[in-house]
Every structure is written in structure tokens, then in C-alpha cells.
Design an enzyme around this catalytic site. Structure first.
Site, PDB file in Angstrom:
ATOM      1  N   ARG A 213     100.093   9.810  36.622  1.00  0.00           N
ATOM      2  CA  ARG A 213     101.519   9.744  36.902  1.00  0.00           C
ATOM      3  C   ARG A 213     101.777   9.222  38.311  1.00  0.00           C
ATOM      4  NH1 ARG A 213     101.202  14.381  33.611  1.00  0.00           N
ATOM      5  NH2 ARG A 213     102.584  14.314  31.803  1.00  0.00           N
ATOM      6  N   ASP A 273     105.627  21.289  30.930  1.00  0.00           N
ATOM      7  CA  ASP A 273     104.262  21.817  31.128  1.00  0.00           C
ATOM      8  C   ASP A 273     104.231  23.324  30.858  1.00  0.00           C
ATOM      9  OD1 ASP A 273     102.743  19.531  33.184  1.00  0.00           O
ATOM     10  OD2 ASP A 273     104.913  19.529  32.982  1.00  0.00           O
ATOM     11  N   ARG A 276     104.287  24.026  27.180  1.00  0.00           N
ATOM     12  CA  ARG A 276     102.945  23.850  26.599  1.00  0.00           C
ATOM     13  C   ARG A 276     102.056  25.047  26.926  1.00  0.00           C
ATOM     14  NH1 ARG A 276     103.128  18.122  28.941  1.00  0.00           N
ATOM     15  NH2 ARG A 276     103.774  16.800  27.209  1.00  0.00           N
ATOM     16  N   HIS A 300     104.042  17.750  38.549  1.00  0.00           N
ATOM     17  CA  HIS A 300     104.011  17.548  37.112  1.00  0.00           C
ATOM     18  C   HIS A 300     102.850  16.600  36.827  1.00  0.00           C
ATOM     19  CE1 HIS A 300     105.005  16.600  33.034  1.00  0.00           C
ATOM     20  NE2 HIS A 300     105.376  15.350  33.309  1.00  0.00           N
TER      21      HIS A 300
END
Length: 439
Positions: A213, A273, A276, A300
């Protein structure tokens, strides 16, 4: 050109004269209608249709009238409508949004006011508007979930691809019979976003398989230099919700480019996140994910930090409970579960080419908390300077209370020494990237 309406008052007076003999409630029916027309001629009404609606709604003595009296009323209003239909107000006639066939306003014909009705009070209802910039897979997932959950009255879509933009708009509009009512508009011009409450930014270069990312940031900064100033121009009081990756760095960029206070610039951060994280633990414990509480904080992405010390199941601190029962919690097992959280997006991208639904629902949960002032706590990307020993002006995820004004406050959640060190390391990694950005 309003003299035609005034002229009709004479015939209206004659046509309603029979009412004096039948009800004569101090001629209120005639006087109220005349007052409505007087307002029109003084400029208090800008549209003849509004004048007619007031006559209809102000007819407070209808209960006392006999049938032939109502017929007189209908004839009088019909006569006045016929004259005013040709009147121009400024450069325009009656609202083009009203469906007309053969010169008749179908809305007024199909829907008649009830007896003794008062005028509608539009000031009592506040219209909520959400803009979504970028109509790719993520952007449309955000728009679709916001609409299906009935979170906004208006949805504005913006993208540089005019054809795709119109296609996505029509595709949603065609489902109107199956969805909560929402006004869906779209344009390549940011003027369509004016007066938005929340502006969601999903536009940007798509993440490639195996690409970090953080490696995306420089490719996306140029997009934000075009997007953010336009959103600020048309919605200076909006909350910016950044979804584009890398979300932490781009939330920082949006903050700098917008000039907004930090409480009105929010990144989706580790909200997904953390979902999850909770789902993985719930599966192993065979309970509902709603009853598993825990946060992923920090970046993140690769340097995110799971807060194991505060994980609880149904209010029971999980790690402490297991230790009290003499059950050894292997560190490798915890790290493996965290690695599954971090790799979750990469796995989805590898399998289907992109992520969409989970981030769409994540964004909708944030919009709901913000627009409805729910004061729920979400792990989102915020300006973290001053929290947990972070000295850099950096955006990363911390548990934050969200409401109508944006970020209301940051939860002072206790961290272990190890968690604090990892969070600070995550902040340093992000600060290093942010310091190199050309903004």
C-alpha cells in the site's frame, strides 16, 4: 403579465357568490383564495402552481360546503389556472420537473390535497447528501451499500469517465423500485457535489498484486491534487472520508490540501482490518463476530498492530482469562492470525482482482455513525500526534468516537509496552513516507 390572474378574481367572485347563501362563513373561502392570489401578484409566489396549491390547501371551510359549492370552487380554480398557465415567471414557466400532458399538470391532477390540509413544512426535514468520487468497484460498492441501508437522501457520483459514470448511475436508478428512495445524480463536473455532508474519495490507481500500500502513495498524490480542492470548493463544510490506498498517507494529503480541521478528515484506516480480525477470532471460537471485540491499529497494512491486550469475547478479556485458567497462549498463533488479517486483502485481490464488498460495508458503517451522530467507536485513520507517545504529525488508525461533527474524540485505550512500541514504529514508517510527499 400577472394582470390576467387579477382579472380572474372578478369571475371567481361571481362564481362563488352562491356560496354566500349556503355556508357564508364570513366568506372565508373567497377571502383566502383572494389572499393567495394577492400574494402571487406581490411576488410572494414565484410560480403559479404554488399559488393554486395554497388556494387548495387554505380552503378551510370545505367541510361546511355542499356539493354545488365545491363545484363552484373547482370551476373558479380551473378558470384561474387556465389563465396563469401561460404566464412566464422571469425566463421560465412552471417547473419543468412537473409532468405535463396537453398543458395539464399531472401531479396536481393525480394528487389532490385532503380537507383542511396545511402547507407542507419543508424546513423541518434536513436532506443528507453523500458524494462518492470514483465509480470503480470500490466506489460503487460504497454507493450501493449506502443506498440499500437508506443512509442518505442524495448520492452524487463523480468520475472522469463520462460513459461509465452515466452507466453506473442509470444501473442504480433502474433499481429504484427495490431500494429506499434516494436521488442519484452523476457528473464529471464537481459542481454536482455541492452541499455534500460527506465526500467519500475512492479514486486512485488500483493496487497491483503483491504491491505494498505504501508503494502506491506517489502514484495517487497527483489525483488528490485535482480532487480535494474541487470538493472543498463546493462543500466547504463537508467531512472528507478517504478510502483510496494507501489510505493513511492519502488522508494526510487530503488534510493538507483541504485546509479542513483534522476532525473533518478521516481515513477508513483499519476499520475493515478490525472486522477481519474479529471474524477470524469468531470463527475459531464459534461465536458471532458481533460478540468479539478487538482493534487493529496503526497503519492500514504491513505494520498494523493487533491490540491483543484489549480483545474481549462477550465482555470477557480473552488473553487474561486464558492465562488465569493456566492455558498457554502461543505467540506464534497470535502472529499467524494477525498475518492472516494483513494478507486478507492481498488474497482477495489475487483471487478476484480487486476488493469491493467488504470495504463498501465498512464505508457504510462509518457514514452511518457520522450522519446519524451515533457516537460509535471505529478504528479509523486520524491525526495521531500526541497520542501514545507519537510525536510526528502523522495519520494512522486509533479507536475514535464518530458523530455528526466528524471525530469527536480518541479513545484512551490502555496499551502494553510492546503494543506501544509497535504503534510508534508504525507511525515512524508512515511519517517517513509522508515527509517525502510533494504537497
Amino acid at each position: 403579465m400577472r394582470t390576467g390572474v387579477i382579472g380572474q378574481l372578478g369571475s371567481y367572485h361571481l362564481e362563488t357568490s352562491s356560496l354566500r347563501k349556503q355556508c357564508n362563513p364570513k366568506l372565508r373561502c373567497q377571502q383566502e383564495a383572494a389572499a393567495a392570489l394577492s400574494k402571487y401578484n406581490k411576488g410572494n409566489f414565484t410560480n403559479p402552481a404554488v399559488c393554486f396549491r395554497e388556494i387548495s390547501l387554505s380552503w378551510s371551510t370545505q367541510k361546511k360546503m355542499k356539493r354545488n359549492g365545491l363545484e363552484c370552487r373547482a370551476e373558479a380554480i380551473g378558470s384561474i389556472r387556465a389563465t396563469a398557465a401561460s404566464i412566464e415567471v422571469g425566463s421560465s414557466k412552471r417547473s419543468p420537473s412537473a409532468l405535463e400532458i396537453a398543458g395539464a399538470n399531472i401531479v396536481e391532477t393525480m394528487f389532490q390535497p385532503v380537507l383542511d390540509a396545511g402547507p407542507p413544512d419543508h424546513s423541518a426535514r434536513r436532506v443528507s447528501k453523500v458524494t462518492v468520487v470514483g465509480v470503480g468497484n470500490v466506489g460503487m460498492a460504497c454507493a450501493q451499500t449506502i443506498i440499500t441501508q437508506d443512509l442518505a437522501d442524495q448520492i452524487a457520483l463523480v468520475d472522469i469517465s463520462a460513459d461509465k459514470l452515466r452507466g453506473e448511475m442509470l444501473d442504480l436508478q433502474h433499481a429504484a423500485a427495490f431500494l429506499p428512495r434516494a436521488d442519484i445524480v452523476a457528473d464529471t463536473d464537481y459542481a454536482i457535489t455541492a452541499h455534500s455532508d460527506i465526500c467519500i474519495v475512492t479514486a486512485g490507481a488500483r493496487q497491483r498484486e503483491g504491491e505494498s500500500r505504501l508503494a502506491l502513495v506517489e502514484r495517487n498524490v497527483s489525483f488528490f491534487k485535482q480532487i480535494i480542492p474541487e470538493l472543498v470548493k463546493y462543500s466547504p463544510n463537508a467531512i472528507l472520508l478517504i478510502i483510496s490506498n494507501p489510505v493513511d498517507a492519502l488522508t494526510f494529503v487530503a488534510w493538507k490540501l483541504s485546509g479542513f480541521p483534522s476532525n473533518r478528515v478521516i481515513g477508513s484506516g483499519t476499520n475493515l482490518d478490525s472486522s477481519r480480525f474479529r471474524w477470524l477470532m469468531a470463527n475459531r471460537l464459534q461465536v458471532n463476530a458481533h460478540n468479539v471485540h478487538g482493534y487493529i491499529v496503526g497503519e492500514h497494512g504491513d505494520t498494523s498492530v493487533p491490540l491483543w491486550s484489549s480483545v474481549n469475547v462477550g465482555g470477557v478479556p480473552m488473553i487474561q482469562f486464558l492465562q488465569d485458567k493456566g492455558i498457554l497462549v502461543e505467540k506464534d498463533s497470535l502472529e499467524e492470525l494477525h498475518r492472516m488479517v494483513v494478507d486478507g486483502a492481498y488474497e482477495v485481490i489475487k483471487l478476484k482482482g480487486y476488493t469491493s464488498w467488504a470495504i463498501g460495508y465498512s464505508a457504510a458503517s462509518l457514514v452511518k455513525s457520522l450522519l446519524r451522530d451515533q457516537r460509535r467507536i471505529h478504528p479509523v485513520s486520524v491525526c495521531a500526534k500526541g497520542f501514545h507517545g507519537i510525536e510526528d504529525e502523522v495519520f494512522l488508525s486509533l479507536p475514535a468516537e464518530l458523530g455528526r461533527s466528524g471525530i469527536i474524540g480518541i479513545l484512551n485505550i490502555p496499551l502494553t509496552e510492546e503494543e506501544t512500541q509497535k504503534l510508534q514504529a508504525s507511525a515512524k514508517a508512515l511519517a517517513e513516507i509522508q515527509s517525502k510527499l510533494d504537497i
